[in-house]
Design a protein around this motif. Structure first.
Motif: not given
Lengths: 342, 342
Positions: A308, A311-314, B161-163, B167-169, B281-283
């Protein structure tokens, strides 16, 4: 081998996983600079309150079996129920008719099994600290438990996995792995089998048997080899593959278990040394239970290790595509050259 | 509404995403106890070195457009190239013949676009601090850029997408979103469209238009409504759905953009208040470019918001199934009752 770094981005598709991955060294550090910023191990953590330690068995959910099976205090491996199971073995398997459901979805009761494999009685010992045959014994414990779970007709698939480190999902640091027995065939399994079947019907060949790239090879043992897959979703992802075409992990015999144990140990040691003890997951990708190998001529099981590091993101959640900053050829070269001995 | 907490686990399948999710309150805290342990915002972070701040435009990759388009210093939104793009606009799109490839895979050069939408010139302002029409302007910037990208025949899909939060990228804290224009249809899109088509052919109905559950509803506006989906993969996941059946996000007009802007702002404020400013995140899940809505009678776009409260481990990576400790009915009730005003 020419380095892949510095070249333009590339989008690769795996015919095993039917997945697209974007390789982009514009977003990369040098492959040799990848280190985990949050090492997983905590060697000083206390074992006094750890339910997985020798002597604390009474803090655990019920035991399913131990190895050796007749050990009283001196056990080497215990397979137990998960105290906080995602699925429950006492649920009735009831499905709702999708057409009767206003949610445009359908639901099953959560019947299944969620077990834990305690890999060692000693808190500070990691899986890779065990001998090759000690790791092999853990693999044989998976096999034995899968064979038990295969007796439940409504169980379709067993997902074996290990989470190492909190950011890889481990809630306890004592070395353990988990097995979730599901009443469904999970999506990655059906997508993988469909994709391998399509390739088999098109070419007459198993797409995993066809992997013979020296550029991607890390190490070999008698009966297994390890590679960075051509379309690795994650930096420094590793697959360990049996040389013999084999659809089901639980066909593993004792001889192969020790051989695989040695190669798995070597890969985990190399990752720990090269990447600063990163949190990681490994997963066994096998075939559905009670389907004869003859019915799955295109299926070939393997073990996937994912450190790991990103980071996985949107983008990943939204598209299902992955961005990997390290070209597999470069990651394989780095891992091939890590010097560890045991 | 009866609380779902304390009931046995349940496995639900979404006919939108064709994905299985295990709901297991045995692994849950109470829904109202969920808080992020690592809040995303850093209100004291300095703006002096932030390339996205007003006055630092020269530290950025080239600008594509700004809003207002004739603003010299007083811009509200800028759409720029990503300085570290995953894909490159100057690549030639070349594909290799899969049969000629010993890796049993195939590869494309990484042609595509990777853009950044700077949502505000001010470092400390979050998206949800903007007015409804300010958020609407950001949505209209997405629309304008999608329409530009649709002119490239080899671009098949744009993932918006938005991070928010490291930790959300997100690598920069200044409020921004991203757009990746891909020369492929990503797997989540083809899986979603196949699944919605199958449902449409079976029932004659759009599976998103059919969502009418009061239990799952959070809030409504004139032309949109927000829900926790019946088979949410993540705790407190939210979908914002247009009431009118519409296949493509970029059909959005100015009136709808302000309306959606208000509901998106409300949902982000509710998540921040209830869950302690979680990373999220939003997608936007839309349809492929240059496919007429008449050809996609089953497709209905929506916006998905995912707060990052849990860690994905080996089970999720291996199986593609998700374990969600919060039943959607409970998450919806909590979010419905959060009291925020603006």
């Amino acid at each position: 081998m020419a380095s892949a770094s510095g070249r333009g981005p590339e989008i690769r598709k795996s015919t095993v996983l039917n997945r697209w991955v974007i390789f982009s060294s514009a977003r990369a550090r040098r492959p040799s600079d990848f280190k985990s910023k949050s090492p997983a191990a905590n060697p000083n953590s206390t074992s006094s309150l750890c339910p997985f330690c020798l002597g604390n068995e009474h803090h655990c959910a019920p035991e399913i079996f131990r190895i050796p099976s007749d050990a009283t205090s001196g056990w080497k491996i215990r397979v137990i129920e998960n105290l906080f199971p995602a699925l429950q073995r006492d649920q009735q398997l009831l499905s709702q008719d999708p057409d009767s459901d206003s949610h445009s979805c359908f639901a099953l009761s959560g019947f299944g099994f969620h077990d834990v494999v305690i890999e060692t009685p000693i808190h500070s010992v990691h899986l890779w600290d065990l001998s090759s045959s000690g790791v092999g014994d853990v693999l044989l414990a998976y096999k034995k438990r899968i064979e038990q779970l295969a007796c439940y007709e409504s169980i379709k698939y067993v997902q074996v996995f290990k989470n190492h480190g909190a950011s890889a999902g481990a809630s306890l640091s004592h070395s353990h792995s988990q097995m979730v027995a599901l009443p469904i065939i999970p999506p990655t399994v059906s997508i993988r089998l469909d994709s391998m079947k399509e390739c088999f019907e098109r070419t007459g060949k198993c797409s995993i048997c066809e992997i013979q790239s020296q550029e991607l090879l890390i190490n070999e043992s008698d009966q297994f080899f390890s590679i960075v897959p051509f379309s690795a979703s994650f930096p420094f992802e590793i697959w360990i593959i049996p040389r013999d075409h084999s659809s089901h992990f639980h066909e593993l015999d004792e001889n192969k278990a020790v051989d695989l144990g040695g190669l798995l140990k070597l890969m985990l040691l190399k990752l720990a040394k090269q990447l600063n003890d990163p949190p990681f997951n490994f997963m066994i990708h096998t075939s559905p239970l009670r389907v004869a190998p003859e019915q799955l001529p295109y299926s070939h099981w393997f073990l996937q290790i994912v450190p790991q590091l990103t980071v996985l993101g949107g983008f990943e959640i939204g598209s299902g595509c992955y961005i990997n900053p390290v070209f597999p050829e470069d990651a394989a070269k780095v891992l091939r050259e890590v010097n560890v001995t045991f």
